[in-house]
Design a protein around this motif. Sequence first.
Motif, PDB file in Angstrom:
ATOM      1  N   ASP A  12       0.303   5.616  -0.682  1.00 36.43           N
ATOM      2  CA  ASP A  12      -0.472   6.783  -1.082  1.00 36.43           C
ATOM      3  C   ASP A  12       0.446   7.710  -1.877  1.00 36.43           C
ATOM      4  N   ASP A  51      -0.041  10.423  -3.276  1.00 40.97           N
ATOM      5  CA  ASP A  51      -0.184  11.854  -3.018  1.00 40.97           C
ATOM      6  C   ASP A  51       0.690  12.326  -1.863  1.00 40.97           C
ATOM      7  N   THR A  52       1.148  11.387  -1.051  1.00 43.86           N
ATOM      8  CA  THR A  52       1.996  11.767   0.093  1.00 43.86           C
ATOM      9  C   THR A  52       3.473  11.581  -0.206  1.00 43.86           C
ATOM     10  N   PRO A  80       0.834  -1.213   0.000  1.00 47.66           N
ATOM     11  CA  PRO A  80       0.000   0.000   0.000  1.00 47.66           C
ATOM     12  C   PRO A  80       0.863   1.255   0.000  1.00 47.66           C
ATOM     13  N   GLN A 106       5.186   1.817  -8.391  1.00 47.73           N
ATOM     14  CA  GLN A 106       3.771   2.190  -8.316  1.00 47.73           C
ATOM     15  C   GLN A 106       3.438   3.268  -9.340  1.00 47.73           C
TER      16      GLN A 106
END
Length: 430
Positions: free
Chosen positions: A13, A15-16, A11, A36
């Motif tokens: 994110d 955007d971070t 996993p 990713q």
Amino acid sequence: MRITVPVPGTPLDLDTVNLFDPELYAHGDPHTVWAQLRRHAPVHRTTLPDGRSFWSVTRYADVNDVLRDHTRFTSSRGTLLSILGNTDPAGGKMMAASDPPVHTALREPMTRVLSHRALQPHNPRIRRVVHRMLAPLLDGGTWNIAHAGARFPMAFTGTLMGLPEEDWPHLAHLTTMAIAPQDDDYRQSEGDGTLAAAHHELFAYFSGQVTRRKRTPTDDLVGFLVGMEAGGRRLRHDEIVYNCYSLLLGANVTTPHAIAATVLALIEHPAEWARWTADPSLTPVALEEGLRWASPANHFMRYVTRDLTLHDRHLREGDAVVAWLGSANRDEEVFADPFRFDVTRRPNRHVAFGFGPHYCIGAPLARIALRMLFDEIVTSVEEFALAGPVEHLTSNFVAGIKSMPLTARLRPDAARVIDTAVTEEGPVAV
């Protein structure tokens, strides 16, 4: 930079993720991020807390397109994230920060003096540097290959440029300050102070070197630039200084870190070391895999010259685009099993030296030096072992190793061969 194998399904994110952060490449896991991005967001925008932003391209084909097409992606506003949002004062003056026809006019004469053929007379000196670099292995103690590698290119690049030998260690330190100003071992102040200090000292140094050659011409690379014509005219003083800086920086960026990263890969993949040592003729092919694996130049930046669409993302004129070479060299669409170190990998169309018109002009010299070094290593060293922690450079531009202590078990007669070569060849600084 740590080289990890991404775990599918991890996993993350996006955007971070902050690809600007140099700490990511020293202590984080950029390969998981890039994997990713290649899969889910091949054109991804990062906005920094201060409002600056840039697009990232991570697939091999897109990296090549950005680096190749100066009509859509210009180099003249700056090529490194360290100056994101600012105008590069070297734009249109330094070969690396210019577009055709300026870039072509600068590159063509310099290519002739840095071609593989033109460099052949320097091979004996490079071989002496190699033997001197390996000499510490003779006593069986600990050898820090990253420290030795950092000095390695200066011993022949400094000679080519006609720079005084006593200046080489400090020049190597200054170039690392310039590409890793946030690293604790090189940072002198907070913010942009370290980068500014390195640039100021390097530019002042080369300004003095250029001034001396204008008074007394010399037969070296700096002297060549002083007398060189580009576009039907002699270069201005500032143009010569910028290009001297660029040549030195390029020499000290790729070669040292390719050495340490390749040896670390061989320690971590002993079966590949066994294949290589069993067949030393693999050296040219294995070195290309070492360059792909290391990808020392981590990124190059361009600016969009007109509004365009790339993978359904709308880029505006003036937007910054960063091509991540380390990601392109692990693209699953181009490299079979890209996280496997394979000393027999063919084909190997890596972009460790860049791509397109800005393909590294020093690549022939780097390949000559690396081949001579690994020719000696493969025939002399039976086994390497880590003798301490591997420390990675804190830099978003250079994927480098700044400390890597080793021990080595030499092959029978290797110590005598190295010792004899060092004695017969005489002293040379490394």
